[in-house]
Design an enzyme around this catalytic site. Structure first.
Site, PDB file in Angstrom:
ATOM      1  N   ASP A  83       0.833  -1.203   0.000  1.00 47.48           N
ATOM      2  CA  ASP A  83       0.000   0.000   0.000  1.00 47.48           C
ATOM      3  C   ASP A  83       0.871   1.258   0.000  1.00 47.48           C
ATOM      4  O   ASP A  83       1.824   1.355   0.788  1.00 47.48           O
ATOM      5  CB  ASP A  83      -0.860  -0.039   1.281  1.00 47.48           C
ATOM      6  CG  ASP A  83      -2.014   0.940   1.256  1.00 47.48           C
ATOM      7  OD1 ASP A  83      -2.473   1.281   0.159  1.00 47.48           O
ATOM      8  OD2 ASP A  83      -2.465   1.334   2.355  1.00 47.48           O
ATOM      9  N   SER A 214     -12.345   4.304   6.879  1.00 48.21           N
ATOM     10  CA  SER A 214     -12.831   4.419   8.267  1.00 48.21           C
ATOM     11  C   SER A 214     -13.631   5.705   8.431  1.00 48.21           C
ATOM     12  O   SER A 214     -13.168   6.776   8.029  1.00 48.21           O
ATOM     13  CB  SER A 214     -11.645   4.453   9.244  1.00 48.21           C
ATOM     14  OG  SER A 214     -10.886   3.278   9.146  1.00 48.21           O
ATOM     15  N   ASN A 233     -10.013   0.606   1.122  1.00 46.25           N
ATOM     16  CA  ASN A 233      -8.892   0.539   2.067  1.00 46.25           C
ATOM     17  C   ASN A 233      -9.366   1.029   3.426  1.00 46.25           C
ATOM     18  O   ASN A 233      -9.960   2.120   3.538  1.00 46.25           O
ATOM     19  CB  ASN A 233      -7.728   1.408   1.580  1.00 46.25           C
ATOM     20  CG  ASN A 233      -6.959   0.731   0.482  1.00 46.25           C
ATOM     21  OD1 ASN A 233      -7.526   0.054  -0.369  1.00 46.25           O
ATOM     22  ND2 ASN A 233      -5.659   0.917   0.480  1.00 46.25           N
ATOM     23  N   THR A 236      -7.823   2.480  10.063  1.00 46.95           N
ATOM     24  CA  THR A 236      -7.864   3.273  11.308  1.00 46.95           C
ATOM     25  C   THR A 236      -8.876   2.720  12.315  1.00 46.95           C
ATOM     26  O   THR A 236      -8.560   2.536  13.503  1.00 46.95           O
ATOM     27  CB  THR A 236      -8.187   4.747  10.974  1.00 46.95           C
ATOM     28  OG1 THR A 236      -7.132   5.257  10.156  1.00 46.95           O
ATOM     29  CG2 THR A 236      -8.283   5.605  12.214  1.00 46.95           C
TER      30      THR A 236
HETATM   31  P1  13P Z   1      -8.408   4.707   6.999  1.00 48.16           P
HETATM   32  O1  13P Z   1      -7.319   5.473   7.672  1.00 48.16           O
HETATM   33  O2  13P Z   1      -9.620   5.561   6.767  1.00 48.16           O
HETATM   34  O3  13P Z   1      -8.762   3.452   7.686  1.00 48.16           O
HETATM   35  O4  13P Z   1      -7.883   4.325   5.533  1.00 48.16           O
HETATM   36  C1  13P Z   1      -6.826   3.430   5.377  1.00 48.16           C
HETATM   37  C2  13P Z   1      -6.285   3.499   4.003  1.00 48.16           C
HETATM   38  O5  13P Z   1      -6.867   4.099   3.120  1.00 48.16           O
HETATM   39  C3  13P Z   1      -5.016   2.805   3.732  1.00 48.16           C
HETATM   40  O6  13P Z   1      -4.562   3.015   2.442  1.00 48.16           O
END
Ligand code: 13P
Length: 282
Positions: A83, A214, A233, A236
């Site tokens: 990622d 999130s 994705n 968090t």
């Molecule tokens: P969040 O921080 O909203 O969970 O998103 C994680 C993310 O997009 C990792 O690439």
């Protein structure tokens, strides 16, 4: 069963739903993701974020063999993904380690440099038989799993025509686009630009990815999936759920009890999120 992102996104497209993409910076989070996917009998993407190394979390070389082992043994399709890779050497190392998919994050670059770098990585990833995700526009602050991010800054959203040209020129397998979601905790309610997402979906022929999952409402999830999001994705809130489960524990003398509680808390949260992405409600 270890698969590529391209293969897993085909499964999502067939069902017109989205696959969850969850970070695995340690063993508890990796097990939470794999066990949640197996319990729901759903494909999943297990990911390592380059930026997590700067936070003192596991290094890619340490987690990759475990991620690949768990994916290989899993009863469901699992893509092992890198990622927000921001530099070529790091991405190449991920491919050498066996990642079946990588993301090149050129969101801090101008359009031409992003396109040029993505094209180079496309050539390399094809040699490894790995999938490639890239990003046009920007989600603001990078993946960090904890901080707060600015919201509703349209200047950094994905331009639909540029996204189409970029996807066609580079031959990427998935496009991360910005239309109002951000990484980390939201400091005010996100207002997603659905019209923009719809336009991107009508022009771009590859599956679309939403980062910053999130804190997005279930209603908004239903809409973004309807408008073409096929991978979400999310980390968090999963990490927050692990911490909440630990905070709710009876006092313990043993670290291993803490790790089990965190794993269970994260697994529950991942399962709830996956059900929403599968359009089954929580
Ligand atoms: P969040 O921080 O909203 O969970 O998103 C994680 C993310 O997009 C990792 O690439």
């Amino acid at each position: 069963m270890l698969v590529t992102l391209k293969e897993i996104l085909k499964l999502a497209e067939a069902k017109k739903n989205a696959i969850g993409c969850f970070n695995g910076p340690n063993l508890a989070s990796m097990r939470a993701v794999i066990y949640a996917a197996e319990e729901l009998n759903e494909p999943v993407v297990l990911t390592h974020a380059q930026l997590h190394e700067d936070m003192g979390l596991c290094k890619m070389d340490e987690v990759a063999p475990i991620m690949l082992y768990l994916a290989d043994k899993a009863k469901v399709p699992v893509c092992v993904h890198l990622d927000h890779g921001t530099d070529l050497d790091y991405i190449k190392r991920g491919l050498d380690l066996g990642f079946t998919s990588v993301m090149f994050d050129g969101s801090a670059l101008d359009y031409e440099s992003n396109l040029a770098n993505t094209s180079v990585i496309r050539e390399i990833s094809l040699r490894y038989g790995a999938s490639l995700e890239a990003e046009v526009g920007s989600m603001g602050a990078r993946e960090h799993g904890g901080g707060e991010s600015l919201v509703n800054d349209e200047n950094i959203y994905t331009d639909p025509e540029s996204a189409r040209d970029f996807a066609e020129a580079t031959g990427i397998d998935a496009l991360a686009c910005a239309f109002g979601t951000v990484h980390g905790f939201y400091i005010k309610e996100p207002k997603l630009d659905f019209a923009r997402l719809k336009k991107i979906h009508s022009l771009v022929k590859v599956p679309l990815v939403m980062h910053g999952g999130s804190g997005v409402s279930d209603d908004d999830y239903a809409k973004v999936i309807e408008y073409g999001i096929r991978k979400v994705n999310y980390y968090t809130y999963m990490a927050k759920a692990g911490a909440a489960a630990v905070a709710a524990m009876e006092p313990t003398k043993f670290y291993h009890d803490i790790e089990v509680a965190a794993m269970e808390g994260m697994k529950k949260d991942v399962m709830a999120a996956m059900k929403v992405f599968m359009r089954q409600g929580r």
